[in-house]
Design a protein around this motif. Structure first.
Motif, PDB file in Angstrom:
ATOM      1  N   THR A 105       0.844  -1.199   0.000  1.00 53.52           N
ATOM      2  CA  THR A 105       0.000   0.000   0.000  1.00 53.52           C
ATOM      3  C   THR A 105       0.873   1.241   0.000  1.00 53.52           C
ATOM      4  O   THR A 105       2.018   1.211   0.446  1.00 53.52           O
ATOM      5  CB  THR A 105      -0.918   0.057   1.241  1.00 53.52           C
ATOM      6  N   PHE A 106       0.327   2.305  -0.521  1.00 53.50           N
ATOM      7  CA  PHE A 106       0.951   3.618  -0.445  1.00 53.50           C
ATOM      8  C   PHE A 106      -0.001   4.517   0.311  1.00 53.50           C
ATOM      9  O   PHE A 106      -1.204   4.523   0.037  1.00 53.50           O
ATOM     10  CB  PHE A 106       1.210   4.192  -1.846  1.00 53.50           C
ATOM     11  N   LEU A 107       0.520   5.252   1.253  1.00 58.29           N
ATOM     12  CA  LEU A 107      -0.304   6.138   2.070  1.00 58.29           C
ATOM     13  C   LEU A 107       0.125   7.579   1.846  1.00 58.29           C
ATOM     14  O   LEU A 107       1.312   7.867   1.784  1.00 58.29           O
ATOM     15  CB  LEU A 107      -0.162   5.784   3.549  1.00 58.29           C
ATOM     16  N   VAL A 108      -0.844   8.452   1.727  1.00 59.69           N
ATOM     17  CA  VAL A 108      -0.589   9.889   1.632  1.00 59.69           C
ATOM     18  C   VAL A 108      -1.517  10.571   2.630  1.00 59.69           C
ATOM     19  O   VAL A 108      -2.550  10.015   3.012  1.00 59.69           O
ATOM     20  CB  VAL A 108      -0.826  10.428   0.206  1.00 59.69           C
ATOM     21  N   PRO A 109      -1.187  11.777   3.057  1.00 56.19           N
ATOM     22  CA  PRO A 109      -2.091  12.496   3.967  1.00 56.19           C
ATOM     23  C   PRO A 109      -3.465  12.697   3.327  1.00 56.19           C
ATOM     24  O   PRO A 109      -3.590  12.804   2.098  1.00 56.19           O
ATOM     25  CB  PRO A 109      -1.385  13.843   4.167  1.00 56.19           C
ATOM     26  N   ALA A 110      -4.494  12.764   4.146  1.00 56.93           N
ATOM     27  CA  ALA A 110      -5.868  12.912   3.649  1.00 56.93           C
ATOM     28  C   ALA A 110      -6.035  14.146   2.769  1.00 56.93           C
ATOM     29  O   ALA A 110      -6.812  14.132   1.815  1.00 56.93           O
ATOM     30  CB  ALA A 110      -6.844  12.953   4.824  1.00 56.93           C
ATOM     31  N   ARG A 115      -3.955  11.289  -5.885  1.00 61.67           N
ATOM     32  CA  ARG A 115      -5.129  10.427  -5.899  1.00 61.67           C
ATOM     33  C   ARG A 115      -4.883   9.093  -6.596  1.00 61.67           C
ATOM     34  O   ARG A 115      -5.707   8.194  -6.519  1.00 61.67           O
ATOM     35  CB  ARG A 115      -6.313  11.136  -6.584  1.00 61.67           C
ATOM     36  N   ASN A 116      -3.757   8.964  -7.327  1.00 60.75           N
ATOM     37  CA  ASN A 116      -3.452   7.691  -7.982  1.00 60.75           C
ATOM     38  C   ASN A 116      -1.942   7.519  -8.084  1.00 60.75           C
ATOM     39  O   ASN A 116      -1.179   8.473  -7.930  1.00 60.75           O
ATOM     40  CB  ASN A 116      -4.141   7.572  -9.346  1.00 60.75           C
ATOM     41  N   ILE A 117      -1.534   6.314  -8.360  1.00 59.35           N
ATOM     42  CA  ILE A 117      -0.111   5.957  -8.376  1.00 59.35           C
ATOM     43  C   ILE A 117       0.658   6.724  -9.440  1.00 59.35           C
ATOM     44  O   ILE A 117       1.793   7.123  -9.223  1.00 59.35           O
ATOM     45  CB  ILE A 117       0.055   4.430  -8.556  1.00 59.35           C
ATOM     46  N   ALA A 118       0.054   6.973 -10.601  1.00 57.02           N
ATOM     47  CA  ALA A 118       0.748   7.671 -11.677  1.00 57.02           C
ATOM     48  C   ALA A 118       1.206   9.063 -11.234  1.00 57.02           C
ATOM     49  O   ALA A 118       2.208   9.575 -11.727  1.00 57.02           O
ATOM     50  CB  ALA A 118      -0.142   7.765 -12.907  1.00 57.02           C
ATOM     51  N   GLN A 119       0.512   9.666 -10.288  1.00 58.67           N
ATOM     52  CA  GLN A 119       0.892  10.995  -9.805  1.00 58.67           C
ATOM     53  C   GLN A 119       2.176  10.959  -8.973  1.00 58.67           C
ATOM     54  O   GLN A 119       2.730  12.005  -8.656  1.00 58.67           O
ATOM     55  CB  GLN A 119      -0.247  11.599  -8.977  1.00 58.67           C
ATOM     56  N   LEU A 120       2.666   9.792  -8.642  1.00 56.33           N
ATOM     57  CA  LEU A 120       3.913   9.669  -7.883  1.00 56.33           C
ATOM     58  C   LEU A 120       5.149   9.749  -8.778  1.00 56.33           C
ATOM     59  O   LEU A 120       6.268   9.842  -8.280  1.00 56.33           O
ATOM     60  CB  LEU A 120       3.935   8.353  -7.103  1.00 56.33           C
TER      61      LEU A 120
END
Length: 166
Positions: A105-110, A115-120
């Protein structure tokens, strides 16, 4: 995942039957979790069962290489290595929280814009556990690749908790 590297008949032997448990958690907690299995095996084998872990992954792997254990609980990655290097085979697998499959899993602050993996893509990502850590590194890299967050050509940098991220 438990594998067996048994030689001969286990019940006829009078030496302790050693179970090695991969040191995923601290040693005391690990041994407490596996104690019911050791007690059950002791009753059914009619012999002493010794449950062991190791203080770290390197020490555990050295004990595996030295053939210290009759039965071994691995993580998935180390099972693959043990199967390839020593011919160990799965005889049963465990479930945690009702599942026998693992997930990364990948966690980001609320309030993050992600919003999706490609944005990483192009971002600095902290992986835990080192390059041999199944969930926190190997599966996480695979999830990034599948989600478009990186390519096979991406260079990975593993940051330790005590290492600066700057």
């Amino acid at each position: 995942m438990l594998t067996s590297c048994l030689l001969g008949t286990v019940a006829a032997d009078t030496t302790p039957f050693r179970i090695g448990v991969f040191p995923r958690l601290n040693q005391d907690k690990t041994l407490r979790q596996f104690q019911p299995l050791a007690e059950w095996l002791g009753r059914h084998l009619g012999r002493e069962v010794v449950l062991e872990s190791a203080p770290d992954f390197a020490a555990f792997w050295e004990r595996v290489k030295a053939e210290r254990y009759a039965l071994i609980h691995y993580n998935q990655y180390h099972y693959i290595r043990a199967h390839r290097e020593f011919g160990h085979r799965v005889i049963l697998k465990n479930e945690e929280l009702g599942r026998s499959q693992i997930r990364a899993t990948f966690l980001v602050p609320a309030d993050s814009h992600i919003r999706n993996i490609a944005q990483l893509r192009g971002m600095k990502i902290l992986f835990g556990g080192g390059k041999g850590a199944m969930v926190t590194h190997i599966l996480a890299r695979d999830l990034l690749r599948a989600g478009g967050g990186c390519t096979r050509a991406t260079t990975w940098r593993v940051l330790r908790a005590r290492q600066s991220t700057r």
